[in-house]
Motif scaffolding. Sequence first.
Motif, PDB file in Angstrom:
ATOM      1  N   ALA A  47       0.822  -1.434  -0.049  1.00  0.00           N
ATOM      2  CA  ALA A  47      -0.163   0.042   0.030  1.00  0.00           C
ATOM      3  C   ALA A  47       0.862   1.098   0.063  1.00  0.00           C
ATOM      4  CB  ALA A  47      -1.039   0.007   1.205  1.00  0.00           C
ATOM      5  N   GLY A  48       1.747   1.458   0.834  1.00  0.00           N
ATOM      6  CA  GLY A  48       2.928   2.383   0.609  1.00  0.00           C
ATOM      7  C   GLY A  48       3.473   2.435  -0.612  1.00  0.00           C
ATOM      8  N   VAL A  49       4.071   1.608  -1.111  1.00  0.00           N
ATOM      9  CA  VAL A  49       4.683   1.728  -2.311  1.00  0.00           C
ATOM     10  C   VAL A  49       3.667   2.166  -3.511  1.00  0.00           C
ATOM     11  CG1 VAL A  49       5.929   0.328  -4.309  1.00  0.00           C
ATOM     12  CG2 VAL A  49       6.588   0.078  -1.854  1.00  0.00           C
ATOM     13  N   LYS A  50       2.411   1.632  -3.402  1.00  0.00           N
ATOM     14  CA  LYS A  50       1.413   1.892  -4.471  1.00  0.00           C
ATOM     15  C   LYS A  50       1.252   3.368  -4.263  1.00  0.00           C
ATOM     16  CE  LYS A  50      -1.141  -2.665  -4.777  1.00  0.00           C
ATOM     17  NZ  LYS A  50      -2.267  -3.098  -4.411  1.00  0.00           N
ATOM     18  N   GLN A  51       0.958   3.813  -2.908  1.00  0.00           N
ATOM     19  CA  GLN A  51       0.601   5.325  -2.893  1.00  0.00           C
ATOM     20  C   GLN A  51       1.666   6.140  -3.472  1.00  0.00           C
ATOM     21  OE1 GLN A  51      -2.074   6.745  -1.994  1.00  0.00           O
ATOM     22  NE2 GLN A  51      -1.160   8.599  -2.018  1.00  0.00           N
ATOM     23  N   ALA A  52       2.995   5.841  -3.015  1.00  0.00           N
ATOM     24  CA  ALA A  52       4.298   6.457  -3.292  1.00  0.00           C
ATOM     25  C   ALA A  52       4.371   6.560  -5.043  1.00  0.00           C
ATOM     26  CB  ALA A  52       5.546   6.130  -2.922  1.00  0.00           C
ATOM     27  N   ALA A  53       4.098   5.477  -5.458  1.00  0.00           N
ATOM     28  CA  ALA A  53       3.983   5.485  -7.324  1.00  0.00           C
ATOM     29  C   ALA A  53       3.080   6.453  -7.739  1.00  0.00           C
ATOM     30  CB  ALA A  53       3.880   3.951  -7.592  1.00  0.00           C
ATOM     31  N   ARG A  54       1.728   6.456  -7.295  1.00  0.00           N
ATOM     32  CA  ARG A  54       0.623   7.181  -7.868  1.00  0.00           C
ATOM     33  C   ARG A  54       0.991   8.535  -7.384  1.00  0.00           C
ATOM     34  NH1 ARG A  54      -2.827   4.588  -4.174  1.00  0.00           N
ATOM     35  NH2 ARG A  54      -3.325   2.687  -5.170  1.00  0.00           N
ATOM     36  N   GLU A  55       1.517   9.160  -6.414  1.00  0.00           N
ATOM     37  CA  GLU A  55       1.910  10.236  -6.190  1.00  0.00           C
ATOM     38  C   GLU A  55       3.004  10.813  -7.140  1.00  0.00           C
ATOM     39  OE1 GLU A  55       3.076  10.502  -2.197  1.00  0.00           O
ATOM     40  OE2 GLU A  55       0.962  10.441  -1.508  1.00  0.00           O
ATOM     41  N   ARG A  56       4.094   9.961  -7.449  1.00  0.00           N
ATOM     42  CA  ARG A  56       5.029  10.312  -8.182  1.00  0.00           C
ATOM     43  C   ARG A  56       4.598  10.591  -9.753  1.00  0.00           C
ATOM     44  NH1 ARG A  56      10.988  10.853  -8.211  1.00  0.00           N
ATOM     45  NH2 ARG A  56      11.326  11.077 -10.260  1.00  0.00           N
ATOM     46  N   PHE A  57       3.729   9.544 -10.004  1.00  0.00           N
ATOM     47  CA  PHE A  57       3.101   9.616 -11.587  1.00  0.00           C
ATOM     48  C   PHE A  57       2.259  10.965 -11.597  1.00  0.00           C
ATOM     49  CE2 PHE A  57       4.898   5.545 -11.853  1.00  0.00           C
ATOM     50  CZ  PHE A  57       5.036   5.264 -13.215  1.00  0.00           C
ATOM     51  N   ALA A  58       1.512  11.252 -10.587  1.00  0.00           N
ATOM     52  CA  ALA A  58       0.643  12.562 -10.526  1.00  0.00           C
ATOM     53  C   ALA A  58       1.331  13.783 -10.656  1.00  0.00           C
ATOM     54  CB  ALA A  58      -0.136  12.287  -9.304  1.00  0.00           C
ATOM     55  N   GLU A  59       2.407  13.595 -10.284  1.00  0.00           N
ATOM     56  CA  GLU A  59       3.205  14.914 -10.216  1.00  0.00           C
ATOM     57  C   GLU A  59       3.637  15.154 -11.692  1.00  0.00           C
ATOM     58  OE1 GLU A  59       6.802  14.459  -7.807  1.00  0.00           O
ATOM     59  OE2 GLU A  59       5.844  13.993  -6.053  1.00  0.00           O
ATOM     60  N   HIS A  60       3.724  14.297 -12.380  1.00  0.00           N
ATOM     61  CA  HIS A  60       4.361  14.595 -13.965  1.00  0.00           C
ATOM     62  C   HIS A  60       3.324  14.239 -14.955  1.00  0.00           C
ATOM     63  CE1 HIS A  60       8.207  15.082 -11.805  1.00  0.00           C
ATOM     64  NE2 HIS A  60       7.957  13.905 -11.281  1.00  0.00           N
ATOM     65  N   THR A  61       1.921  14.336 -14.365  1.00  0.00           N
ATOM     66  CA  THR A  61       1.012  14.080 -15.445  1.00  0.00           C
ATOM     67  C   THR A  61       0.850  14.872 -16.756  1.00  0.00           C
ATOM     68  OG1 THR A  61      -0.452  13.169 -13.722  1.00  0.00           O
ATOM     69  CG2 THR A  61      -1.465  13.710 -15.550  1.00  0.00           C
ATOM     70  N   ASP A  62       1.111  16.291 -16.561  1.00  0.00           N
ATOM     71  CA  ASP A  62       1.002  17.394 -17.501  1.00  0.00           C
ATOM     72  C   ASP A  62       2.432  17.327 -18.181  1.00  0.00           C
ATOM     73  OD1 ASP A  62      -1.809  17.558 -17.018  1.00  0.00           O
ATOM     74  OD2 ASP A  62      -1.411  19.051 -15.357  1.00  0.00           O
ATOM     75  N   GLU A  63       3.541  16.759 -17.849  1.00  0.00           N
ATOM     76  CA  GLU A  63       4.816  17.032 -18.541  1.00  0.00           C
ATOM     77  C   GLU A  63       4.618  16.554 -19.814  1.00  0.00           C
ATOM     78  OE1 GLU A  63       8.071  18.639 -18.845  1.00  0.00           O
ATOM     79  OE2 GLU A  63       7.999  17.922 -16.686  1.00  0.00           O
ATOM     80  N   THR A  64       5.308  17.754 -20.645  1.00  0.00           N
ATOM     81  CA  THR A  64       5.304  17.437 -22.181  1.00  0.00           C
ATOM     82  C   THR A  64       6.598  17.596 -22.813  1.00  0.00           C
ATOM     83  OG1 THR A  64       5.115  19.810 -22.379  1.00  0.00           O
ATOM     84  CG2 THR A  64       3.052  18.684 -22.567  1.00  0.00           C
ATOM     85  N   ASN A  65       7.617  17.828 -21.993  1.00  0.00           N
ATOM     86  CA  ASN A  65       9.168  17.805 -22.628  1.00  0.00           C
ATOM     87  C   ASN A  65       9.372  16.355 -22.456  1.00  0.00           C
ATOM     88  OD1 ASN A  65      11.858  17.858 -22.246  1.00  0.00           O
ATOM     89  ND2 ASN A  65      11.948  19.934 -21.947  1.00  0.00           N
TER      90      ASN A  65
END
Length: 93
Positions: A47-65
């Motif tokens: 659960a902790g790893v899933k939450q950390a992964a979700r947050e990490r991916f969400a941080e960069h959702t709008d990245e276009t570079n």
Amino acid sequence: MSSRRGALAAKCGAKLGLQHFVMRSEGRKLYRDVLRALKGVDADTAAGVKQAARERFAEHTDETNLERLRTLLVDGRHSLNEMKQFMVTAVVR
């Protein structure tokens, strides 16, 4: 065109190209690989790893570079490999 992609394209002022589509697909694959790697891991750790992964991916959702996206994918794969290695080491001990 999905509304998400349309909104992102409007935000960056251009249409997203094939490379963006490929990078998004690779990101999703990486996320699925993280979840698969957690099979058999205790529920609290998973659960902790899933939450950390979700947050990490969400941080960069709008990245276009594209270069930044490539770097994020390489870093993510490296982190996944380290996690897998740690899990193997932890099981052996």
